[in-house]
Design a protein around this motif. Structure first.
Motif, PDB file in Angstrom:
ATOM      1  N   LYS B 271      11.856  -0.584 -10.374  1.00  0.00           N
ATOM      2  CA  LYS B 271      12.552  -0.626 -11.258  1.00  0.00           C
ATOM      3  C   LYS B 271      12.439   0.680 -11.737  1.00  0.00           C
ATOM      4  N   MET B 272      11.397   0.702 -11.634  1.00  0.00           N
ATOM      5  CA  MET B 272      10.777   2.502 -12.283  1.00  0.00           C
ATOM      6  C   MET B 272      10.981   3.824 -11.419  1.00  0.00           C
ATOM      7  N   ALA B 273      10.761   3.713 -10.660  1.00  0.00           N
ATOM      8  CA  ALA B 273      10.708   4.444  -9.128  1.00  0.00           C
ATOM      9  C   ALA B 273      11.195   4.497  -7.932  1.00  0.00           C
ATOM     10  N   ALA B 274      12.945   3.579  -7.756  1.00  0.00           N
ATOM     11  CA  ALA B 274      13.118   3.103  -6.536  1.00  0.00           C
ATOM     12  C   ALA B 274      12.732   3.984  -5.455  1.00  0.00           C
ATOM     13  N   GLN B 275      12.636   5.517  -5.365  1.00  0.00           N
ATOM     14  CA  GLN B 275      12.453   6.450  -4.584  1.00  0.00           C
ATOM     15  C   GLN B 275      11.123   6.128  -3.843  1.00  0.00           C
ATOM     16  N   GLU B 276      10.125   5.731  -4.725  1.00  0.00           N
ATOM     17  CA  GLU B 276       8.386   5.869  -4.779  1.00  0.00           C
ATOM     18  C   GLU B 276       7.866   4.976  -4.333  1.00  0.00           C
ATOM     19  N   ASN B 284       1.310   2.006   4.761  1.00  0.00           N
ATOM     20  CA  ASN B 284       2.502   2.742   6.424  1.00  0.00           C
ATOM     21  C   ASN B 284       1.765   4.329   6.156  1.00  0.00           C
ATOM     22  N   PRO B 285       0.625   4.423   7.072  1.00  0.00           N
ATOM     23  CA  PRO B 285       0.554   5.710   7.327  1.00  0.00           C
ATOM     24  C   PRO B 285       1.604   6.514   7.021  1.00  0.00           C
ATOM     25  N   ALA B 286       3.225   6.573   8.013  1.00  0.00           N
ATOM     26  CA  ALA B 286       3.917   7.453   8.189  1.00  0.00           C
ATOM     27  C   ALA B 286       4.875   7.540   7.243  1.00  0.00           C
ATOM     28  N   VAL B 287       4.429   6.695   5.801  1.00  0.00           N
ATOM     29  CA  VAL B 287       5.759   6.992   4.819  1.00  0.00           C
ATOM     30  C   VAL B 287       4.829   7.660   3.749  1.00  0.00           C
ATOM     31  N   SER B 288       5.156   8.728   3.085  1.00  0.00           N
ATOM     32  CA  SER B 288       4.448   9.248   2.296  1.00  0.00           C
ATOM     33  C   SER B 288       4.987   9.086   0.817  1.00  0.00           C
ATOM     34  N   HIS B 289       3.831   8.904  -0.023  1.00  0.00           N
ATOM     35  CA  HIS B 289       4.665   8.627  -1.850  1.00  0.00           C
ATOM     36  C   HIS B 289       4.831  10.348  -2.368  1.00  0.00           C
ATOM     37  N   PRO B 290       5.722  10.439  -2.707  1.00  0.00           N
ATOM     38  CA  PRO B 290       6.008  11.870  -3.403  1.00  0.00           C
ATOM     39  C   PRO B 290       4.649  12.202  -3.798  1.00  0.00           C
ATOM     40  N   ARG B 291       3.788  11.562  -3.996  1.00  0.00           N
ATOM     41  CA  ARG B 291       2.452  12.153  -4.921  1.00  0.00           C
ATOM     42  C   ARG B 291       1.479  12.186  -3.812  1.00  0.00           C
ATOM     43  N   TRP B 292       1.587  11.259  -2.901  1.00  0.00           N
ATOM     44  CA  TRP B 292       0.043  11.222  -2.125  1.00  0.00           C
ATOM     45  C   TRP B 292       0.392  10.862  -0.713  1.00  0.00           C
ATOM     46  N   SER B 293       0.060  11.806   0.142  1.00  0.00           N
ATOM     47  CA  SER B 293      -0.021  11.479   1.482  1.00  0.00           C
ATOM     48  C   SER B 293      -0.423  10.225   1.373  1.00  0.00           C
ATOM     49  N   GLN B 294      -0.155   8.925   2.778  1.00  0.00           N
ATOM     50  CA  GLN B 294      -0.790   7.835   2.930  1.00  0.00           C
ATOM     51  C   GLN B 294      -1.360   7.858   4.407  1.00  0.00           C
ATOM     52  N   ALA B 295      -0.944   8.856   4.843  1.00  0.00           N
ATOM     53  CA  ALA B 295      -2.377   8.863   6.099  1.00  0.00           C
ATOM     54  C   ALA B 295      -3.760   8.591   6.420  1.00  0.00           C
ATOM     55  N   THR B 296      -3.976   9.034   5.519  1.00  0.00           N
ATOM     56  CA  THR B 296      -5.558   9.291   4.856  1.00  0.00           C
ATOM     57  C   THR B 296      -5.467   8.201   4.034  1.00  0.00           C
ATOM     58  N   GLU B 297      -6.949   8.082   3.595  1.00  0.00           N
ATOM     59  CA  GLU B 297      -7.284   7.316   2.168  1.00  0.00           C
ATOM     60  C   GLU B 297      -8.974   7.960   1.803  1.00  0.00           C
ATOM     61  N   ARG B 298      -9.157   7.619   0.815  1.00  0.00           N
ATOM     62  CA  ARG B 298     -10.996   7.863   0.703  1.00  0.00           C
ATOM     63  C   ARG B 298     -11.746   6.230   0.043  1.00  0.00           C
ATOM     64  N   ARG B 299     -12.563   6.582   1.256  1.00  0.00           N
ATOM     65  CA  ARG B 299     -13.030   4.950   0.702  1.00  0.00           C
ATOM     66  C   ARG B 299     -14.022   5.305   0.044  1.00  0.00           C
ATOM     67  N   ASP B 328      12.612  -7.078  12.779  1.00  0.00           N
ATOM     68  CA  ASP B 328      13.484  -7.043  12.032  1.00  0.00           C
ATOM     69  C   ASP B 328      13.477  -5.630  11.401  1.00  0.00           C
ATOM     70  N   LEU B 329      13.115  -4.923  10.857  1.00  0.00           N
ATOM     71  CA  LEU B 329      13.463  -4.079   9.561  1.00  0.00           C
ATOM     72  C   LEU B 329      12.703  -2.816   9.746  1.00  0.00           C
ATOM     73  N   ASP B 330      13.805  -1.938   9.205  1.00  0.00           N
ATOM     74  CA  ASP B 330      13.148  -0.400   9.512  1.00  0.00           C
ATOM     75  C   ASP B 330      12.005  -0.024   8.407  1.00  0.00           C
ATOM     76  N   LEU B 331      10.854   0.410   8.900  1.00  0.00           N
ATOM     77  CA  LEU B 331       9.595   0.211   7.876  1.00  0.00           C
ATOM     78  C   LEU B 331       9.861   1.225   7.202  1.00  0.00           C
ATOM     79  N   LYS B 332      10.644   2.692   7.249  1.00  0.00           N
ATOM     80  CA  LYS B 332      10.657   3.924   6.884  1.00  0.00           C
ATOM     81  C   LYS B 332      11.853   3.595   5.731  1.00  0.00           C
ATOM     82  N   LYS B 333      13.344   2.676   5.609  1.00  0.00           N
ATOM     83  CA  LYS B 333      13.546   2.430   5.553  1.00  0.00           C
ATOM     84  C   LYS B 333      13.345   1.114   3.811  1.00  0.00           C
ATOM     85  N   TRP B 334      12.802   0.761   4.634  1.00  0.00           N
ATOM     86  CA  TRP B 334      12.237  -0.857   3.590  1.00  0.00           C
ATOM     87  C   TRP B 334      10.661  -0.252   3.771  1.00  0.00           C
ATOM     88  N   PHE B 335       9.864   0.705   2.691  1.00  0.00           N
ATOM     89  CA  PHE B 335       9.142   0.904   1.941  1.00  0.00           C
ATOM     90  C   PHE B 335       8.123   0.099   2.038  1.00  0.00           C
TER      91      PHE B 335
END
Lengths: 211, 335
Positions: B271-276, B284-299, B328-335
C-alpha cells in the motif's frame, strides 16, 4: 574596551581555531572507538557509513548557516570558520564514501558499477561529493585571489550540492519522513533567507534608482 | 585500523555456535535412547546458555515446558553458521518500536506478550478468539534453522522454534472460499512508540498476507521461540511468521489477527509503495528494489574489512521446495 581587546587577542583566536579543528574530529574518533570496541552490533559497516554521512550533512548545513547567522544575528565571529567547516564537510563526505566502498561493497567493481548506474540515491550522493571537490581545492586564499569574482560564483555551487544531498536523504526514506522534514526545513530556511535578502537588495536598488 | 576483541564480553564467555549445536546433537542422541525416551526429562531442546549479561526471554511457564519438549527439524534446517544471539536480539526491523535497528531492543522490553490472544476470522468454519496457550498447546514444537533475507540486502541465519503454519491453520477449518490468509500485528500506540510517530508513512496496524497454497507449504512456519527460548519482544513475541523464501517484511510479528479471505488482501508495504514492495515478496536476485540491488546480500554479522558479501539465491535458496508454487507467474511482474 579591555574585554574587546581580550576577545580579539591572537592567542584566543588561535585557541578558538584549534578547539573547533579538534572538535570536528570527535565524530570520527567516536565512531572509530565504537568500531574498535565492537559496540556497533551486527552491522558495524552500515552504522559507520551512516554516521559519517550524517556528519558530512551536519557540517555542510553548518557551513551554509554561517552567512544567515552573521547577517541576521550579527554573529560575525563565525565567518572565519566557514572554510574549515566546509572542508570538514568534504572530509566527512569522503570518509562516508570510503566506508561505503570498503565496508559495504568491499570494493567489488561489479557492485560499485550497479550502485553508480542503478541506485538513484547513490548517483546524486556521488555527484554531490564530486562537485564538492573543486570547492575544497579552491578554498585557499590564493585561489580566492586568482579567481576573483568567479570564486564566489564557483562557490555558489554549494546550493545545488546541498539540494543533491537532500535528495540523497529523500531517496533513502524507508518509512519515516522525520530526517527529511528536519534537514529540509533547515535548508529551506537557510536558502530562503538568501533569496529573500537578494530580493530586498534588488527592490532597494530599484527604489533608489526611481527616486 | 586495529580491530580489538570486545571488552564487555570476554571470548571465553561466548558459547560458540558449534558448541551450542553440538550440545543439541548430543542431547538428541541421548533422546533417541530408550532410557531417555521413556523419561519425562528427555529434553530434545536443552535450555540454552547465553553470555552473561544478555537478557534471556523465558516466556510463560507452559511455553517454557513446551520449548523443552521441542525437537529439531533437521530436514528443514540449514547447516550454515547461526548468528550470535546478541546480534539476533539487537538487530531488528520492527517499526512499531522505532525505525533504527537498535530501537526495538531498547523500546520493546516492557511490551506485554502474556496474556495474548489471536482473533480468527473470515472464511473459516471455526472463527473466534483463541488464547495463545490454547493455540500452541496441542502441537509439538520444532526448531528450524533458517536464512532470514531482509529486503535491505542483509541476511542472518536464525534458529526459530514453533509450529508448521499449515498445522496451525488447518484446525480452524478454512472454507473452500479461503484463497488468502492475512496476518495482523497488534495495534497499540500506547505500547508501540513507532505507531505514535507523525512522520511514519506506514498505515497501522501492520498487515501482510499469503496465498493459501503458500501458507499451507511445509516451509511456512509460525514461531513462538528463538535460540531455544521464547521469542524476545523485539523479535516479534509472542507469535511471528517465518517464511524463509520471502523477504523479512512478510514475516509478520506479534500477530493478533488471522483472517481468511477470498480476494487478495491489501498489505502494508505494498500500500505504501507498490512499485517497491510486491505482494509476494519472494527473494529474487533478478528483481532489484529502487534502493537495493537484490543480486547480493551481506550475511550478518559481517567483519569490516572483509564484508561477508554472498550471492542471493532465487527464493533465498529454497527454490527446490517452493518454486513450483509460482510456475504460472511472471516473477518480474509479480515480485
Amino acid at each position: 574596551m579591555v574585554l574587546k581587546q581580550l576577545k580579539n587577542h591572537p592567542a584566543l583566536r588561535l585557541l578558538e581555531w584549534w578547539l573547533l579543528f579538534l572538535a570536528a574530529l570527535l565524530p570520527l574518533a567516536w565512531i572509530s572507538w565504537q568500531a574498535w570496541s565492537f559496540a556497533l552490533g551486527a552491522d558495524p559497516a552500515k552504522e559507520i557509513t551512516d554516521y559519517l554521512g550524517q556528519w558530512a550533512l551536519y557540517l555542510l548545513w553548518g557551513s551554509l548557516a554561517i552567512t544567515p547567522l552573521r547577517q541576521a544575528l550579527g554573529w560575525t565571529r563565525l565567518q572565519r570558520f566557514r572554510r574549515m567547516i566546509g572542508l570538514y564537510a568534504l572530509f566527512y563526505a569522503t570518509t562516508h564514501l570510503l566506508a561505503f566502498g570498503t565496508f559495504i561493497i568491499g570494493w567489488r567493481w561489479d557492485l560499485l558499477q550497479t550502485a553508480l548506474t542503478e541506485r538513484t540515491y547513490i548517483i546524486v550522493g556521488a555527484l554531490a561529493l564530486l562537485l564538492l571537490i573543486p570547492l575544497g581545492v579552491t578554498s585557499t586564499k590564493g585561489w580566492q585571489r586568482r579567481l576573483k569574482k568567479r570564486w564566489t560564483q564557483l562557490h555558489q555551487l554549494v546550493y545545488p550540492i546541498s539540494l543533491l544531498v537532500l535528495l540523497h536523504v529523500v531517496w533513502l526514506i524507508r518509512d519515516s519522513y522525520f530526517d527529511v522534514f528536519l534537514y529540509g526545513s533547515l535548508l529551506g530556511w537557510m536558502l530562503g533567507y538568501r533569496v529573500w535578502r537578494r530580493l530586498q537588495r534588488r527592490l532597494r536598488r530599484s527604489a533608489s534608482l526611481s527616486s | 585500523m586495529l580491530i580489538k576483541k570486545p571488552t564487555l564480553i570476554r571470548p571465553s564467555e561466548i558459547t560458540p555456535p558449534s558448541a551450542y549445536l553440538n550440545r543439541r546433537q548430543f542431547m538428541q542422541g541421548l533422546a533417541g535412547t530408550a532410557a531417555f525416551a521413556a523419561s519425562a526429562s528427555a529434553l530434545a531442546l536443552p535450555a540454552p546458555q547465553f553470555d552473561k549479561g544478555l537478557p534471556v526471554y523465558a516466556g510463560p511457564d507452559w511455553l517454557q515446558q513446551q520449548l523443552r519438549a521441542g525437537v529439531s527439524n533437521k530436514a528443514l534446517s540449514t547447516d550454515e553458521k547461526v548468528a550470535p544471539y546478541q546480534h539476533a536480539i539487537r538487530h531488528n526491523n520492527f517499526y512499531e518500536f522505532g525505525t533504527g535497528k537498535g530501537d526495538p531492543a531498547k523500546n520493546a522490553q516492557d511490551f506485554i506478550t502474556d496474556p495474548w490472544s489471536v482473533e480468527i476470522s473470515g472464511e473459516v468454519n471455526r472463527p473466534g478468539t483463541i488464547g495463545l496457550e490454547d493455540l500452541i498447546k496441542p502441537h509439538q514444537l520444532e526448531e528450524r534453522i533458517v536464512r532470514l533475507r531482509c529486503v535491505e540486502a542483509w541476511s542472518m541465519v536464525l534458529p526459530f522454534v514453533g509450529v508448521s503454519l499449515a498445522t496451525l491453520l488447518k484446525q480452524f477449518e478454512p472454507t473452500s472460499k479461503a484463497k488468502y490468509v492475512e496476518f495482523t500485528t497488534l495495534n497499540d500506540p500506547k505500547q508501540m512508540p513507532g505507531q505514535r510517530s507523525v512522520f511514519s508513512s506506514l498505515d497501522w496496524p501492520y498487515v501482510e498476507a499469503l496465498r493459501m497454497d503458500e501458507a499451507m507449504h511445509p516451509l511456512a512456519f509460525m514461531a513462538v521461540g528463538m535460540y531455544g527460548n521464547a521469542l524476545p519482544p523485539q523479535n516479534g513475541a509472542p507469535l511471528r511468521l517465518v517464511l524463509p523464501w520471502k523477504y523479512g517484511f512478510k514475516w509478520v510479528k506479534s500477530i493478533v489477527g488471522i483472517r481468511f479471505t477470498e480476494t487478495m488482501p491489501a498489505t502494508t508495504w505494498n500500500k505504501m509503495a507498490a512499485q517497491e514492495y510486491g505482494f509476494f515478496a519472494n527473494v529474487n536476485p533478478a528483481v532489484s528494489h529502487p534502493r537495493w540491488s537484490q543480486a547480493t546480500e551481506r550475511r550478518l554479522p559481517s567483519s569490516l574489512f572483509r564484508p561477508n558479501i554472498i550471492d542471493t539465491q532465487p527464493f533465498n535458496g529454497y527454490g527446490d521446495e517452493v518454486a513450483h508454487l509460482y510456475s504460472d507467474l511472471d516473477l518480474k511482474k509479480w515480485f
